[in-house]
Design a protein around this motif. Structure first.
Motif, PDB file in Angstrom:
ATOM      1  N   GLU A  77      85.366 -57.543  53.039  1.00 57.65           N
ATOM      2  CA  GLU A  77      84.432 -56.566  53.610  1.00 57.65           C
ATOM      3  C   GLU A  77      83.136 -56.505  52.804  1.00 57.65           C
ATOM      4  O   GLU A  77      82.053 -56.330  53.367  1.00 57.65           O
ATOM      5  CB  GLU A  77      85.103 -55.197  53.652  1.00 57.65           C
ATOM      6  CG  GLU A  77      84.324 -54.152  54.409  1.00 57.65           C
ATOM      7  CD  GLU A  77      85.084 -52.842  54.530  1.00 57.65           C
ATOM      8  OE1 GLU A  77      84.619 -51.981  55.298  1.00 57.65           O
ATOM      9  OE2 GLU A  77      86.125 -52.664  53.883  1.00 57.65           O
ATOM     10  N   VAL A  78      83.223 -56.662  51.513  1.00 59.09           N
ATOM     11  CA  VAL A  78      82.042 -56.642  50.654  1.00 59.09           C
ATOM     12  C   VAL A  78      81.219 -57.927  50.825  1.00 59.09           C
ATOM     13  O   VAL A  78      79.994 -57.909  50.723  1.00 59.09           O
ATOM     14  CB  VAL A  78      82.467 -56.449  49.173  1.00 59.09           C
ATOM     15  CG1 VAL A  78      81.299 -56.599  48.244  1.00 59.09           C
ATOM     16  CG2 VAL A  78      83.124 -55.106  48.987  1.00 59.09           C
ATOM     17  N   ILE A  79      81.873 -59.034  51.122  1.00 62.46           N
ATOM     18  CA  ILE A  79      81.196 -60.330  51.249  1.00 62.46           C
ATOM     19  C   ILE A  79      80.546 -60.522  52.622  1.00 62.46           C
ATOM     20  O   ILE A  79      79.591 -61.269  52.760  1.00 62.46           O
ATOM     21  CB  ILE A  79      82.203 -61.470  50.966  1.00 62.46           C
ATOM     22  CG1 ILE A  79      82.613 -61.430  49.505  1.00 62.46           C
ATOM     23  CG2 ILE A  79      81.643 -62.825  51.320  1.00 62.46           C
ATOM     24  CD1 ILE A  79      83.691 -62.404  49.137  1.00 62.46           C
ATOM     25  N   LEU A  80      81.037 -59.827  53.643  1.00 55.06           N
ATOM     26  CA  LEU A  80      80.545 -60.034  55.014  1.00 55.06           C
ATOM     27  C   LEU A  80      79.031 -59.857  55.183  1.00 55.06           C
ATOM     28  O   LEU A  80      78.416 -60.639  55.910  1.00 55.06           O
ATOM     29  CB  LEU A  80      81.313 -59.152  55.989  1.00 55.06           C
ATOM     30  CG  LEU A  80      82.757 -59.564  56.217  1.00 55.06           C
ATOM     31  CD1 LEU A  80      83.450 -58.614  57.180  1.00 55.06           C
ATOM     32  CD2 LEU A  80      82.859 -60.998  56.714  1.00 55.06           C
ATOM     33  N   PRO A  81      78.377 -58.894  54.545  1.00 56.47           N
ATOM     34  CA  PRO A  81      76.911 -58.817  54.680  1.00 56.47           C
ATOM     35  C   PRO A  81      76.203 -60.076  54.175  1.00 56.47           C
ATOM     36  O   PRO A  81      75.170 -60.477  54.722  1.00 56.47           O
ATOM     37  CB  PRO A  81      76.529 -57.594  53.841  1.00 56.47           C
ATOM     38  CG  PRO A  81      77.755 -56.747  53.837  1.00 56.47           C
ATOM     39  CD  PRO A  81      78.903 -57.719  53.848  1.00 56.47           C
ATOM     40  N   VAL A  82      76.768 -60.718  53.167  1.00 55.75           N
ATOM     41  CA  VAL A  82      76.189 -61.969  52.661  1.00 55.75           C
ATOM     42  C   VAL A  82      76.300 -63.051  53.738  1.00 55.75           C
ATOM     43  O   VAL A  82      75.348 -63.796  53.993  1.00 55.75           O
ATOM     44  CB  VAL A  82      76.897 -62.422  51.364  1.00 55.75           C
ATOM     45  CG1 VAL A  82      76.371 -63.768  50.891  1.00 55.75           C
ATOM     46  CG2 VAL A  82      76.758 -61.369  50.282  1.00 55.75           C
ATOM     47  N   VAL A  83      77.454 -63.121  54.395  1.00 59.59           N
ATOM     48  CA  VAL A  83      77.653 -64.087  55.477  1.00 59.59           C
ATOM     49  C   VAL A  83      76.681 -63.794  56.614  1.00 59.59           C
ATOM     50  O   VAL A  83      76.064 -64.717  57.177  1.00 59.59           O
ATOM     51  CB  VAL A  83      79.118 -64.061  55.978  1.00 59.59           C
ATOM     52  CG1 VAL A  83      79.302 -64.953  57.195  1.00 59.59           C
ATOM     53  CG2 VAL A  83      80.068 -64.490  54.866  1.00 59.59           C
ATOM     54  N   ASP A  84      76.506 -62.514  56.957  1.00 64.91           N
ATOM     55  CA  ASP A  84      75.546 -62.132  58.007  1.00 64.91           C
ATOM     56  C   ASP A  84      74.136 -62.605  57.659  1.00 64.91           C
ATOM     57  O   ASP A  84      73.416 -63.158  58.506  1.00 64.91           O
ATOM     58  CB  ASP A  84      75.524 -60.611  58.201  1.00 64.91           C
ATOM     59  CG  ASP A  84      76.813 -60.081  58.788  1.00 64.91           C
ATOM     60  OD1 ASP A  84      77.575 -60.871  59.395  1.00 64.91           O
ATOM     61  OD2 ASP A  84      77.068 -58.866  58.645  1.00 64.91           O
TER      62      ASP A  84
END
Length: 167
Positions: free
Chosen positions: A70-77
């Motif tokens: 969940e913390v990494i998902l904004p980076v993927v976005d």
């Protein structure tokens, strides 16, 4: 004298063997059955404990994994948005796409999958509707557009998809 000691040793072994057989006869059958029943119950409880512990361990692992993802998902976005932008430097764009692919491969290897949206029927357990539109080209409660991708591990939703729902 040595023969006398040898005979005494043999006699004492016979007596000990005889004593062991008498111990079996000394435990009443009812007590033996109670002990046997108790042993079987304890063994069953232990097996249940092992199964329960294994399930709890798996649940804890998935919980921790989803917190990290969940913390990494904004980076993927942000990497997905960067890959969509037109640029003069094609090598730079390839680099961003490779890093994005590497992130997605790691997520896939850990059992994280994207939630399908466009063309699917709206499901409030998987999707978050941010707006609705009236369009006859779409079916009832069909997802017309995706604003943000959603992800899940197995049946557990990490992040809901933000979508536009038709009709």
């Amino acid at each position: 004298m040595a023969e006398n000691q040898k005979e005494n040793l043999e006699e004492s072994q016979e007596v000990e063997i005889g004593k062991e057989e008498n111990h079996k006869d000394m435990v009443p059958k009812q007590d033996y059955e109670e002990l046997d029943d108790r042993y079987k119950r304890i063994l069953a409880e232990f097996e249940n404990f092992k199964k329960r512990s294994s399930k709890e361990r798996d649940s804890l692992y998935n919980s921790i994994l989803s917190d990290v993802v969940e913390v990494i998902l904004p980076v993927v976005d942000n990497l997905e948005n960067a890959a969509k932008v037109e640029t003069q430097d094609e090598e730079y764009k390839k680099g961003v796409e490779l890093v994005l692919k590497q992130f997605k491969d790691v997520l896939t290897a850990k059992g994280v999958e994207e939630i399908k949206t466009v063309g699917e029927t709206f499901d409030p357990e998987l999707h978050e509707a941010v707006s609705t539109i009236q369009d006859d080209s779409f079916g009832e409660k069909e997802i017309a557009e995706e604003y943000r991708k959603g992800y899940k591990i197995g049946s557990r939703v990490i992040r809901h998809s933000m979508v536009v729902v038709a009709n």
